[in-house]
Design an enzyme around this catalytic site. Structure first.
Site, PDB file in Angstrom:
ATOM      1  N   ARG A 110       1.909 -20.100  -4.638  1.00  0.00           N
ATOM      2  CA  ARG A 110       1.756 -21.076  -3.569  1.00  0.00           C
ATOM      3  C   ARG A 110       1.706 -22.499  -4.129  1.00  0.00           C
ATOM      4  NH1 ARG A 110      -2.665 -18.145  -4.655  1.00  0.00           N
ATOM      5  NH2 ARG A 110      -4.573 -19.244  -5.230  1.00  0.00           N
ATOM      6  N   HIS A 169      -1.066  -6.698  -5.232  1.00  0.00           N
ATOM      7  CA  HIS A 169      -1.061  -7.988  -4.543  1.00  0.00           C
ATOM      8  C   HIS A 169      -0.418  -9.016  -5.456  1.00  0.00           C
ATOM      9  CE1 HIS A 169      -3.212 -11.962  -4.499  1.00  0.00           C
ATOM     10  NE2 HIS A 169      -2.739 -11.952  -3.271  1.00  0.00           N
ATOM     11  N   ASN A 194       0.782 -13.410  -5.219  1.00  0.00           N
ATOM     12  CA  ASN A 194       0.831 -14.625  -4.416  1.00  0.00           C
ATOM     13  C   ASN A 194       1.244 -15.784  -5.304  1.00  0.00           C
ATOM     14  OD1 ASN A 194      -0.871 -17.249  -3.612  1.00  0.00           O
ATOM     15  ND2 ASN A 194      -0.355 -16.128  -1.748  1.00  0.00           N
ATOM     16  N   HIS A 196     -20.867  -8.017  -3.349  1.00  0.00           N
ATOM     17  CA  HIS A 196     -21.886  -7.208  -2.676  1.00  0.00           C
ATOM     18  C   HIS A 196     -21.861  -5.744  -3.116  1.00  0.00           C
ATOM     19  CE1 HIS A 196     -18.313  -6.988  -0.023  1.00  0.00           C
ATOM     20  NE2 HIS A 196     -18.720  -5.763   0.226  1.00  0.00           N
ATOM     21  N   HIS A 214       0.852  -1.189   0.000  1.00  0.00           N
ATOM     22  CA  HIS A 214       0.000   0.000   0.000  1.00  0.00           C
ATOM     23  C   HIS A 214       0.893   1.246   0.000  1.00  0.00           C
ATOM     24  CE1 HIS A 214      -3.753  -2.167   0.702  1.00  0.00           C
ATOM     25  NE2 HIS A 214      -3.172  -2.831   1.673  1.00  0.00           N
TER      26      HIS A 214
END
Length: 303
Positions: free
Chosen positions: A111, A107, A109, A176, A97
């Protein structure tokens, strides 16, 4: 390697964490904190965190390697046939940020997951990706970020980038709110359709490509002049980031359900956030342009 090699993956992940932190420290000028931790149920990790840096208001680059005797609900839900198996998961996850509202949040990632049971073949897969979340959109930044993502996947099949780009658009969608979190990137999970050595090579290309994708953007935007209006809008939009991570993100849910270290899991949350009731940007403003020109899904590489 024709069979999974967790030791090779772990060695690469640790090197990846070191290289990314070094690249970020060179831009910010302030060192990242280092915090090693252990998980009582098995495994542990290394958190690398910066707060109140010169460029990064808050950021974390985390390595974790955790094990367990039985899959947590967030993992077993997608693969019910694996319920009850022993498992191990390892990865590097980062969220940055920046302080400057013109520099986007990012972001990334990568894995690896493996589930085992006595007398049965191990079940393994990779996951990962990266996505960009601007507050004030910049088309050149979006194109550059998507181009690096495209180029990382290109050696492994022409179909992968369109698939993983679409997957990212659909995954990082705040249901939402009925809006995207940002301008996307790539996302993939449960990936084992290539032989192990090829799948591992693909994930390495994604992880190793992160600095190429993000540092040019950060360097170009970190000194852009801004005022209180821009900071206020940045704090408001950061609220969407919090909502997605806590309500929808599978990685957050997995970390909390598996007994991971809460401080490391929630390092993705921004330090200063605001919410307002039913707020809308002024028509024709730079803030409104984020909603009209950048958040709707689009093919940035064909523009």
């Amino acid at each position: 390697m024709s069979t999974p090699s967790p030791s090779a993956i772990k060695a690469w992940l640790l090197d990846l964490q070191v290289s990314i932190v070094a690249g970020l420290e060179a831009v910010d000028g302030k060192p990242f904190l280092r915090d090693s931790w252990e998980r009582p149920e098995g495994g542990g990790g290394i958190s690398r965190l910066i707060e109140e840096g010169n460029v990064l208001e808050r950021g974390g680059v985390n390595f974790s390697h955790v094990t367990g005797a039985s899959l947590p609900p967030s993992a077993a839900a997608a693969r019910p046939e694996l319920a009850g198996r022993a498992w191990e998961a390892m990865g590097v996850s980062l969220v940055l940020h920046p302080r400057n509202p013109y520099a986007p949040t990012v972001h990334m990632n990568v894995r690896f997951f493996e589930a085992t049971a006595e007398g049965q073949e191990p079940v393994w897969w990779f996951g990962g990706g990266m996505d960009l979340t601007p507050y004030y959109g910049n088309a050149d930044d979006a194109r550059h970020f998507h181009q690096v993502c495209h180029d990382a996947l290109a050696p492994f099949g022409a179909d992968l980038h369109p698939r993983f780009k679409k997957w990212c658009d659909e995954y990082f969608y705040i249901k939402h709110r009925k809006e995207a979190r940002g301008v996307g990137g790539i996302f993939f999970d449960d990936f084992n359709e290539l032989p192990f050595d090829d799948a591992f090579a693909l994930v390495r290309k994604v992880g190793d490509g992160f600095l190429d994708a993000y540092l040019p953007i950060l360097k170009a935007r970190k000194d852009t002049p801004y005022g209180e209006r821009e900071r206020d809008f940045q704090a408001y939009r950061r609220g969407r980031y919090v909502e997605f991570n806590l309500v929808w993100d599978r990685g957050t849910h997995f970390g909390l359900q598996s007994g991971g270290r809460t401080e490391a899991i929630l390092m993705s949350l921004p330090p200063i956030v605001k919410w307002r009731y039913d707020w809308h940007p002024e028509p024709g403003s730079a803030e409104a342009a984020l909603y009209s020109d950048f958040l709707p899904h689009r093919d940035w590489l064909s523009q």
